[in-house]
Design an enzyme around this catalytic site. Structure first.
Site, PDB file in Angstrom:
ATOM      1  N   ASN A 280      44.010  19.558   0.114  1.00  0.00           N
ATOM      2  CA  ASN A 280      43.986  18.257  -0.555  1.00  0.00           C
ATOM      3  C   ASN A 280      43.292  18.309  -1.908  1.00  0.00           C
ATOM      4  O   ASN A 280      43.282  17.337  -2.630  1.00  0.00           O
ATOM      5  CB  ASN A 280      43.300  17.212   0.337  1.00  0.00           C
ATOM      6  CG  ASN A 280      41.892  17.615   0.716  1.00  0.00           C
ATOM      7  OD1 ASN A 280      41.617  18.797   0.911  1.00  0.00           O
ATOM      8  ND2 ASN A 280      41.009  16.655   0.822  1.00  0.00           N
TER       9      ASN A 280
ATOM     10  N   ARG B 214      -2.539   8.246   4.562  1.00  0.00           N
ATOM     11  CA  ARG B 214      -2.613   9.073   5.769  1.00  0.00           C
ATOM     12  C   ARG B 214      -1.245   9.555   6.252  1.00  0.00           C
ATOM     13  O   ARG B 214      -1.146  10.412   7.116  1.00  0.00           O
ATOM     14  CB  ARG B 214      -3.333   8.290   6.893  1.00  0.00           C
ATOM     15  CG  ARG B 214      -4.816   8.149   6.644  1.00  0.00           C
ATOM     16  CD  ARG B 214      -5.451   7.053   7.502  1.00  0.00           C
ATOM     17  NE  ARG B 214      -5.143   5.707   6.987  1.00  0.00           N
ATOM     18  CZ  ARG B 214      -5.611   4.569   7.532  1.00  0.00           C
ATOM     19  NH1 ARG B 214      -6.375   4.618   8.599  1.00  0.00           N
ATOM     20  NH2 ARG B 214      -5.297   3.404   6.999  1.00  0.00           N
TER      21      ARG B 214
ATOM     22  N   TYR C 137       0.848  -7.345   8.781  1.00  0.00           N
ATOM     23  CA  TYR C 137       0.852  -6.130   7.978  1.00  0.00           C
ATOM     24  C   TYR C 137       2.193  -5.419   8.153  1.00  0.00           C
ATOM     25  O   TYR C 137       2.727  -5.346   9.267  1.00  0.00           O
ATOM     26  CB  TYR C 137      -0.291  -5.201   8.414  1.00  0.00           C
ATOM     27  CG  TYR C 137      -1.680  -5.743   8.103  1.00  0.00           C
ATOM     28  CD1 TYR C 137      -1.861  -6.851   7.271  1.00  0.00           C
ATOM     29  CD2 TYR C 137      -2.813  -5.131   8.623  1.00  0.00           C
ATOM     30  CE1 TYR C 137      -3.121  -7.338   6.986  1.00  0.00           C
ATOM     31  CE2 TYR C 137      -4.093  -5.610   8.344  1.00  0.00           C
ATOM     32  CZ  TYR C 137      -4.245  -6.717   7.523  1.00  0.00           C
ATOM     33  OH  TYR C 137      -5.495  -7.190   7.247  1.00  0.00           O
TER      34      TYR C 137
ATOM     35  N   ALA D  76      55.870  27.115  12.421  1.00  0.00           N
ATOM     36  CA  ALA D  76      54.521  27.661  12.464  1.00  0.00           C
ATOM     37  C   ALA D  76      54.307  28.633  11.312  1.00  0.00           C
ATOM     38  O   ALA D  76      55.211  29.360  10.916  1.00  0.00           O
ATOM     39  CB  ALA D  76      54.299  28.375  13.797  1.00  0.00           C
TER      40      ALA D  76
ATOM     41  N   GLY E 226      -6.901  -3.729  -1.618  1.00  0.00           N
ATOM     42  CA  GLY E 226      -7.253  -4.167  -0.276  1.00  0.00           C
ATOM     43  C   GLY E 226      -6.397  -5.304   0.248  1.00  0.00           C
ATOM     44  O   GLY E 226      -5.679  -5.978  -0.497  1.00  0.00           O
TER      45      GLY E 226
ATOM     46  N   SER F 200      51.840  25.436  14.283  1.00  0.00           N
ATOM     47  CA  SER F 200      50.500  26.002  14.151  1.00  0.00           C
ATOM     48  C   SER F 200      50.330  26.767  12.850  1.00  0.00           C
ATOM     49  O   SER F 200      51.267  27.374  12.342  1.00  0.00           O
ATOM     50  CB  SER F 200      50.225  26.953  15.317  1.00  0.00           C
ATOM     51  OG  SER F 200      50.200  26.212  16.511  1.00  0.00           O
TER      52      SER F 200
ATOM     53  N   GLY G 260       0.807  -1.226   0.000  1.00  0.00           N
ATOM     54  CA  GLY G 260       0.000   0.000   0.000  1.00  0.00           C
ATOM     55  C   GLY G 260       0.834   1.268   0.000  1.00  0.00           C
ATOM     56  O   GLY G 260       2.023   1.262   0.321  1.00  0.00           O
TER      57      GLY G 260
HETATM   58  C1  UD1 Z   1      -6.217  -2.904   8.685  1.00  0.00           C
HETATM   59  C2  UD1 Z   1      -7.367  -3.850   9.009  1.00  0.00           C
HETATM   60  C3  UD1 Z   1      -8.029  -3.405  10.318  1.00  0.00           C
HETATM   61  C4  UD1 Z   1      -7.004  -3.426  11.414  1.00  0.00           C
HETATM   62  C5  UD1 Z   1      -5.777  -2.594  11.055  1.00  0.00           C
HETATM   63  C6  UD1 Z   1      -4.699  -2.837  12.055  1.00  0.00           C
HETATM   64  C7  UD1 Z   1      -8.294  -4.616   6.863  1.00  0.00           C
HETATM   65  C8  UD1 Z   1      -9.371  -4.494   5.870  1.00  0.00           C
HETATM   66  N1  UD1 Z   1      -8.328  -3.806   7.908  1.00  0.00           N
HETATM   67  O1  UD1 Z   1      -6.760  -1.621   8.465  1.00  0.00           O
HETATM   68  O2  UD1 Z   1      -9.101  -4.282  10.643  1.00  0.00           O
HETATM   69  O3  UD1 Z   1      -7.585  -2.963  12.603  1.00  0.00           O
HETATM   70  O4  UD1 Z   1      -5.267  -2.929   9.773  1.00  0.00           O
HETATM   71  O5  UD1 Z   1      -3.588  -2.012  11.858  1.00  0.00           O
HETATM   72  O6  UD1 Z   1      -7.434  -5.470   6.699  1.00  0.00           O
HETATM   73  N2  UD1 Z   1      -1.850  -3.366   1.979  1.00  0.00           N
HETATM   74  C9  UD1 Z   1      -1.460  -3.991   0.808  1.00  0.00           C
HETATM   75  N3  UD1 Z   1      -2.277  -3.947  -0.269  1.00  0.00           N
HETATM   76  C10 UD1 Z   1      -3.481  -3.322  -0.248  1.00  0.00           C
HETATM   77  C11 UD1 Z   1      -3.879  -2.680   0.956  1.00  0.00           C
HETATM   78  C12 UD1 Z   1      -3.040  -2.725   2.057  1.00  0.00           C
HETATM   79  O7  UD1 Z   1      -0.396  -4.587   0.749  1.00  0.00           O
HETATM   80  O8  UD1 Z   1      -4.167  -3.335  -1.276  1.00  0.00           O
HETATM   81  C13 UD1 Z   1      -0.941  -3.394   3.147  1.00  0.00           C
HETATM   82  C14 UD1 Z   1      -0.434  -1.993   3.497  1.00  0.00           C
HETATM   83  O9  UD1 Z   1       0.799  -1.726   2.857  1.00  0.00           O
HETATM   84  C15 UD1 Z   1      -0.300  -2.067   5.011  1.00  0.00           C
HETATM   85  C16 UD1 Z   1      -1.273  -3.146   5.450  1.00  0.00           C
HETATM   86  O10 UD1 Z   1      -1.632  -3.857   4.272  1.00  0.00           O
HETATM   87  O11 UD1 Z   1       1.008  -2.434   5.401  1.00  0.00           O
HETATM   88  C17 UD1 Z   1      -2.509  -2.607   6.130  1.00  0.00           C
HETATM   89  O12 UD1 Z   1      -3.158  -1.688   5.273  1.00  0.00           O
HETATM   90  P1  UD1 Z   1      -3.894  -0.408   5.832  1.00  0.00           P
HETATM   91  O13 UD1 Z   1      -4.495   0.296   4.680  1.00  0.00           O
HETATM   92  O14 UD1 Z   1      -3.016   0.358   6.731  1.00  0.00           O
HETATM   93  O15 UD1 Z   1      -5.078  -1.087   6.694  1.00  0.00           O
HETATM   94  P2  UD1 Z   1      -5.916  -0.380   7.853  1.00  0.00           P
HETATM   95  O16 UD1 Z   1      -6.884   0.545   7.257  1.00  0.00           O
HETATM   96  O17 UD1 Z   1      -4.997   0.150   8.883  1.00  0.00           O
HETATM   97 CA    CA Z   2      -2.825   0.255   9.066  1.00  0.00          CA
END
Ligand code: UD1
Ligand code: CA
Length: 464
Positions: free
Chosen positions: A390, A17, A104, A427, A81, A409, A13
């Site tokens: 240098n 934010r 994650y 010096a 997702g 010096s 991702g």
């Molecule tokens: C997610 C969880 C949420 C949990 C929270 C904890 C889901 C739907 N939600 O939400 O329940 O409380 O983490 O921190 O799983 N990523 C991908 N590919 C994508 C989307 C995300 O690899 O398409 C990776 C991101 O790089 C990140 C991780 O998944 O490292 C989590 O993604 P993020 O968007 O931060 O999820 P949250 O909204 O925090």
């Molecule tokens: Ca997260």
């Protein structure tokens, strides 16, 4: 543990934010990128397991930050997702038996011990999946745990999709799961993007498995710290603080004195020997290694340096990629720019800059000097204000000063230059030619005194 386990770490991702051009998992806390922390925890807990990292946004950079780790990569080219991200691992992992843990890349604080507990809980349960959960004072931003009977989990509801009464639930989804691998792959295709965000939520697997008669259990953590997910820079700073505290604590328990530990910044890869003292606001970074009985003065910064025993770094000194052997002293206000080597007992004082310079055992450069691309022998004295020239505007040249030489010096040493052992440079000299061993080099114009000149001038100006 007999049941084999593999890991999928989702790190594809962007992390909107964070308000950053850089992928979220590449931001640093405790001196390492977020995703590297996750990989390190897995490696520490299960050294032989397969680890697949899902990359997408800035995939090349994520691969780069994990170079040197024993991981494989799966590509999720469009970020649809967390469930969709896990599907990207299917080809690599579907054949693996046993357990599949999903983590994650933005949850860096997780400890190896908790990972082992997660795997053990899943292995010993009859559940299809174990989810790490915790109760938060403020659950904002996290998925909420909808309870089933007997401590089980019925569903996980994302904040964006939650009803008001579900938003009031304070037990949250950490985003760390351990699945029975076979069941996950059999049913993952049932995930649908039927939510306001149009994403495939991995969290929906709990309900899907439930529909097929499988239960989901929880590993509930009393201390929420480990599962903090990083979504904003405020959370990044909080995670950084946790890593700094952990590292300082580990060092103190290992025999290092840290004054005002809440002010120091010490990276995970740093080692420090017994009875060394770290003063407030010191920053010790990268792969710096410090021996025993050393002192690192307040506000000093050491990056990828190697210090022997009984080395003193006086306050406000900065050193990078340099080696300081036993008994060396530098600072206050010393600057060791890069690739310097100070042999045992060498001293470098205030406002002295060194670059790619070797300073022999017991040699001293105590005040206001610049030594670049130089090789100084042992027991040499480099006087205040000595400058190696240098750089000729095109190329760099070397300066060699022999053992026991004395450079007076404010000398200007025009490189390439060789100053023989045991020699003296007067010096204020500008030295452009080699100085033989044991010679005296005078490279300045002779002084002329004009007797009575000042008195005559005063008289001429003011009369009398
Ligand atoms: C997610 C969880 C949420 C949990 C929270 C904890 C889901 C739907 N939600 O939400 O329940 O409380 O983490 O921190 O799983 N990523 C991908 N590919 C994508 C989307 C995300 O690899 O398409 C990776 C991101 O790089 C990140 C991780 O998944 O490292 C989590 O993604 P993020 O968007 O931060 O999820 P949250 O909204 O925090
Ligand atoms: Ca997260």
């Amino acid at each position: 543990m007999d049941t084999p386990i593999s890991f999928a770490i989702l790190a594809a991702g962007l992390g909107t934010r964070m308000k950053s051009a850089r992928a979220k998992v590449l931001h640093r806390a405790g001196g390492l990128t977020l995703v590297e922390h996750v990989v390190r925890s897995v490696e520490a807990a299960f050294p032989d397991s397969r680890i697949v990292v899902v990359v997408g946004y800035q995939a090349a950079e994520v691969r780069q930050t994990l170079a040197g780790h024993r991981v494989e990569f799966a590509v999720q080219s469009e970020q649809k997702g967390t469930g969709h991200a896990l599907m990207a691992c299917r080809e690599l992992l579907e054949g693996e038996e046993g357990l599949l843990a999903v983590l994650y890349g933005d949850c860096p604080l997780l400890s190896p011990a908790t990972l082992r507990r997660l795997a053990a809980r899943q292995r010993d349960s009859g559940d299809a999946v174990t989810v790490i959960t915790t109760v938060l004072e403020n659950p904002h931003g996290y998925g909420r745990i909808i309870p089933g009977g007997e401590g089980r989990i019925r569903a996980i509801v994302e904040e964006k999709a939650a009803m008001p009464e579900q938003l009031a639930i304070r037990e949250i989804n950490s985003g760390m799961y351990c699945f029975r691998a076979g069941l996950l792959w059999r049913h993952i295709g049932e995930l649908a993007a039927s939510n306001p965000a149009g994403e495939f939520y991995l969290t929906d697997m709990v309900e899907i498995l439930g529909r097929h008669g499988y239960s989901a259990g929880a590993l509930r953590l009393d201390d929420p710290q480990e599962v903090l997910g990083i979504n904003t820079r405020v959370e990044l700073a909080a995670a950084d603080r946790v890593f700094r505290d952990r590292k300082a604590r580990e060092l103190m328990l290992g025999g290092v004195t840290i004054e005002k530990p809440e002010t120091v910044t010490i990276d995970a890869g740093v080692s420090i020997g017994m009875d060394s003292v770290i003063e407030p606001f010191a920053q010790i970074l990268g792969r710096t290694m410090i021996g025993k009985d050393c002192r690192v003065g307040t506000c000093s910064i050491l990056i990828d340096c190697s210090l022997g025993d009984s080395v003193t770094v006086f306050p406000f000194s900065i050193a990078r990629t340099s080696t300081l052997e036993d008994g060396v002293e530098i600072g206050p206000f010393a600057r060791l720019r890069m690739e310097n080597h100070l042999e045992a007992g060498a001293h470098v004082g205030n406002f002295v800059e060194l670059k790619k310079t070797r300073l022999g055992a017991g040699s001293k450069a105590m005040h206001l000097a610049y030594l670049g691309d130089s090789e100084i022998g042992s027991r040499a004295n480099i006087g205040a204000g000595t400058i190696t020239c240098n750089y000729d505007g095109v190329r760099k040249h070397r300066t060699r000063v022999g053992d026991g030489a004395f450079v007076g010096s404010n000398s200007t040493l025009v490189a390439p230059l060789e100053i023989g052992p045991g020699s003296y440079v007067a010096a204020g000299s500008v030295v452009t030619e080699a100085v033989p061993a044991d010679a005296l080099a005078l490279g300045r114009s002779r002084q002329v005194n004009k007797e009575g000149w000042a008195a005559r001038r005063r008289q001429a100006l003011h009369g009398g």
